[in-house]
Write a protein that holds these residues in place. Sequence first.
Motif, PDB file in Angstrom:
ATOM      1  N   SER A  34       0.848  -1.175   0.000  1.00 14.91           N
ATOM      2  CA  SER A  34       0.000   0.000   0.000  1.00 14.91           C
ATOM      3  C   SER A  34       0.892   1.236   0.000  1.00 14.91           C
ATOM      4  O   SER A  34       1.951   1.250   0.634  1.00 14.91           O
ATOM      5  CB  SER A  34      -0.895  -0.013   1.237  1.00 14.91           C
ATOM      6  OG  SER A  34      -1.720   1.126   1.250  1.00 14.91           O
ATOM      7  N   LEU A  35       0.476   2.255  -0.720  1.00 13.62           N
ATOM      8  CA  LEU A  35       1.240   3.493  -0.827  1.00 13.62           C
ATOM      9  C   LEU A  35       0.317   4.650  -0.491  1.00 13.62           C
ATOM     10  O   LEU A  35      -0.777   4.752  -1.049  1.00 13.62           O
ATOM     11  CB  LEU A  35       1.774   3.640  -2.255  1.00 13.62           C
ATOM     12  CG  LEU A  35       2.730   4.786  -2.538  1.00 13.62           C
ATOM     13  CD1 LEU A  35       4.036   4.593  -1.769  1.00 13.62           C
ATOM     14  CD2 LEU A  35       3.025   4.868  -4.032  1.00 13.62           C
ATOM     15  N   ARG A  36       0.737   5.508   0.433  1.00 12.73           N
ATOM     16  CA  ARG A  36      -0.040   6.698   0.795  1.00 12.73           C
ATOM     17  C   ARG A  36       0.656   7.911   0.197  1.00 12.73           C
ATOM     18  O   ARG A  36       1.834   8.128   0.424  1.00 12.73           O
ATOM     19  CB  ARG A  36      -0.157   6.838   2.302  1.00 12.73           C
ATOM     20  CG  ARG A  36      -0.882   8.121   2.699  1.00 12.73           C
ATOM     21  CD  ARG A  36      -1.342   8.064   4.118  1.00 12.73           C
ATOM     22  NE  ARG A  36      -2.524   7.213   4.139  1.00 12.73           N
ATOM     23  CZ  ARG A  36      -3.317   7.086   5.187  1.00 12.73           C
ATOM     24  NH1 ARG A  36      -3.067   7.709   6.307  1.00 12.73           N
ATOM     25  NH2 ARG A  36      -4.375   6.309   5.126  1.00 12.73           N
ATOM     26  N   VAL A  37      -0.090   8.673  -0.599  1.00 11.29           N
ATOM     27  CA  VAL A  37       0.469   9.809  -1.322  1.00 11.29           C
ATOM     28  C   VAL A  37      -0.359  11.049  -1.047  1.00 11.29           C
ATOM     29  O   VAL A  37      -1.591  10.982  -0.995  1.00 11.29           O
ATOM     30  CB  VAL A  37       0.465   9.537  -2.853  1.00 11.29           C
ATOM     31  CG1 VAL A  37       0.992  10.731  -3.624  1.00 11.29           C
ATOM     32  CG2 VAL A  37       1.265   8.291  -3.190  1.00 11.29           C
ATOM     33  N   SER A  38       0.323  12.180  -0.855  1.00 11.70           N
ATOM     34  CA  SER A  38      -0.353  13.473  -0.884  1.00 11.70           C
ATOM     35  C   SER A  38       0.507  14.407  -1.723  1.00 11.70           C
ATOM     36  O   SER A  38       1.737  14.262  -1.769  1.00 11.70           O
ATOM     37  CB  SER A  38      -0.571  14.039   0.515  1.00 11.70           C
ATOM     38  OG  SER A  38       0.648  14.395   1.107  1.00 11.70           O
ATOM     39  N   ALA A  39      -0.148  15.343  -2.418  1.00 12.49           N
ATOM     40  CA  ALA A  39       0.583  16.230  -3.307  1.00 12.49           C
ATOM     41  C   ALA A  39      -0.210  17.498  -3.562  1.00 12.49           C
ATOM     42  O   ALA A  39      -1.434  17.526  -3.418  1.00 12.49           O
ATOM     43  CB  ALA A  39       0.872  15.527  -4.641  1.00 12.49           C
TER      44      ALA A  39
END
Length: 163
Positions: A34-39
């Motif tokens: 699982s990968l958590r991304v914010s941008a």
Amino acid sequence: QVGGFAWENCGDRTDPVVLQSLSVAPDPISIPGSLRVSAAVSISKTMASPLKVLLVVEKALGDLWIQLPCIDQMGSCTYNDVCTILDNLIPPGTTCPEPLLTYGIPCHCPFKAGSYSLPDSDFILPDVELPSWMTNGNYRVRAVVSNGGEELACVKLAFSLQS
């Protein structure tokens, strides 16, 4: 040696596209997992087809950085029109996938001027067959987006990968 995730804009301050923030967890990135991304990104002018993307991908081998070749569209590749690639992945007329849809982030060209942000969002990374050269290790990537020879954006990423 680069350990952990880092990013920076590498274009000049007049580039129309500027990455304001980017975070990725966990570190190192696991595949599958699982990968958590914010941008957050700001675009000062509409970006239209053809959008060319030049990627330079390097892997650390001891103290050396080795440029990885472009094999099966992975590695240090040039994509002459990302708009066409997006249209093939997400046919025009279909809604953008989540979480892009919820946060009003476009998935087709043209990309209109404005500010776009993606709060913490989880993505599942499938157990894909990576090329033999994409093994555990430290990587750095330089991505340059251009249109008709005009640089629109430049971003450098560094990350660790473990499978």
